[in-house]
Design an enzyme around this catalytic site. Sequence first.
Site, mmCIF file in Angstrom:
data_model
loop_
_atom_site.group_PDB
_atom_site.id
_atom_site.type_symbol
_atom_site.label_atom_id
_atom_site.label_comp_id
_atom_site.label_asym_id
_atom_site.label_seq_id
_atom_site.Cartn_x
_atom_site.Cartn_y
_atom_site.Cartn_z
ATOM 1 C CG HIS A 123 -1.882 0.989 1.413
ATOM 2 N ND1 HIS A 123 -1.614 2.245 1.895
ATOM 3 C CD2 HIS A 123 -3.213 0.956 1.156
ATOM 4 C CE1 HIS A 123 -2.740 2.951 1.925
ATOM 5 N NE2 HIS A 123 -3.719 2.197 1.489
ATOM 6 C CG ASP A 200 0.318 -2.518 6.290
ATOM 7 O OD1 ASP A 200 -0.693 -2.659 7.009
ATOM 8 O OD2 ASP A 200 0.305 -1.889 5.212
ATOM 9 C CD GLN A 203 -6.968 -4.519 3.932
ATOM 10 O OE1 GLN A 203 -7.921 -5.233 4.264
ATOM 11 N NE2 GLN A 203 -7.135 -3.269 3.556
ATOM 12 C CE LYS A 226 -7.517 -0.172 6.063
ATOM 13 N NZ LYS A 226 -8.254 0.187 4.842
ATOM 14 C CB CYS A 364 -3.662 3.257 -1.660
ATOM 15 S SG CYS A 364 -4.818 4.564 -1.332
HETATM 16 N N1 PMP Z 1 -1.898 -0.782 4.551
HETATM 17 C C1 PMP Z 1 -2.807 -1.533 3.932
HETATM 18 C C2 PMP Z 1 -2.426 -2.897 3.425
HETATM 19 C C3 PMP Z 1 -4.102 -1.031 3.753
HETATM 20 O O1 PMP Z 1 -5.013 -1.775 3.122
HETATM 21 C C4 PMP Z 1 -4.431 0.249 4.240
HETATM 22 C C5 PMP Z 1 -5.807 0.846 4.044
HETATM 23 N N2 PMP Z 1 -6.361 0.665 2.780
HETATM 24 C C6 PMP Z 1 -3.435 0.977 4.899
HETATM 25 C C7 PMP Z 1 -2.192 0.427 5.041
HETATM 26 C C8 PMP Z 1 -3.706 2.340 5.449
HETATM 27 O O2 PMP Z 1 -4.630 2.261 6.482
HETATM 28 P P1 PMP Z 1 -5.277 3.578 7.100
HETATM 29 O O3 PMP Z 1 -5.814 4.361 5.940
HETATM 30 O O4 PMP Z 1 -6.353 3.050 7.995
HETATM 31 O O5 PMP Z 1 -4.212 4.297 7.833
#
Ligand code: PMP
Length: 405
Positions: A123, A200, A203, A226, A364
């Site tokens: 991401h 990270d 997910q 999430k 993203c």
């Molecule tokens: N890492 C991953 C793998 C994600 O899917 C996301 C959110 N789509 C993020 C980081 C960022 O999370 P947040 O927007 O809640 O900070």
Amino acid sequence: MSYDISAVRADFPILSREVYKRPLVYLDNSATTQKPRQVVDAMTEEYYNVNANVHRGVHFLSQQATELHEQSRETVRRFLNARSSSEIIFTRGTTESINLVASCFAKGCMQAGDEVIVSELEHHSNIVSWQLQEARQGIKLRVIPITDDGELRLDEYEKLFNEHTRIVSIAHVSNVMGTVNPVEEVIRIAHEHGVPVLVDGAQSTPHFEVDVQRLDCDFFAFSGHKIYGPTGVGVLYGKEEWLEKLPPYMGGGEMIKNVSFERTTFNELPFKFEAGTPDYVATTGLARALDYVTTLGMDNIFQHEQALTRYALEQMQEIEGMRFIGNPKHRDAVISFLVGDIHHLDMGTLLDRLGIAVRTGHHCAEPLMHRMGVQGTVRASFGLYNTMEEVDILVAGIKRVAQMF
Ligand code: PMP
């Protein structure tokens, strides 16, 4: 089915609303999840009956709010199976957690020319946070390539280590393809080189049990929203030995011991990294969300979502022109796809008119889009409250859209 899905759905009022006069089919859980009453009620209760700033007050309400906030930290500790609650730092979410590590680790433990290893399926938050340090401190990014199926090339990963490697920062699960990365192996190899690993977990935490001690990761990040909790709160877990080594992130109240113009000393863990008033109501909401998934059972949630994903893949592959983006052996509850030459935005917009919420675009993860040779995808992602009937509605919806082109 190990839990009563209709009882579960009744906990989430939004699931019974309609959009465009059709029942809502919410399949955008990777972006954010819906909230059960238990979470929202606990937050309302705290605002109505407890609200006071935490940590600094001698009065009754402040002490009660502090107790709730610190109990929430303990709930997170238990959820991740961290050794100590001083290893649990509240942040605004995964993005802030990763930025905290990138910024503090680069400042405290890296020099110009030192390297961080990330992967091609990250991401943006796990790319750009490090790129900012590349610009500021002259550190370098090395990238683990992936296969056409969307899996990490571990053979290439091993080759990236050299005397400049200082940290590995890697997604537990891809938010685009659902790939569950072999992080245990990634961590083991990094540790053989004396290098720490940030995972990270944005997910992974909503979908299966995570045990940071078993993983032996050095840092772990996730977001409340999430995992059926509120927005604006998240967690950074860090091994005490690493957190002690890192310099503070932001300056302000709470993170200090004593302040003078000559010399300021910093607070102990975890407060050293928690400048300013925390969102103590959101931490209560997060703790109730973790209680919620724990009561249902992470294994039950996992089995349910895996069954949904398997069924969806089976049904979807019958659709003419269906192309899955990524075909990982270990897949979480996420499916990215395209049909024929229908633009992902058209597919998403038309599914929306049928009441089906999916996400479209690059999610993203632009470098991953380039690697997979696409501009964007349509992504359906499942949560603990989704049903087989909703998968049927999705499949029928995709077929209907495909017929229109
Ligand atoms: N890492 C991953 C793998 C994600 O899917 C996301 C959110 N789509 C993020 C980081 C960022 O999370 P947040 O927007 O809640 O900070």
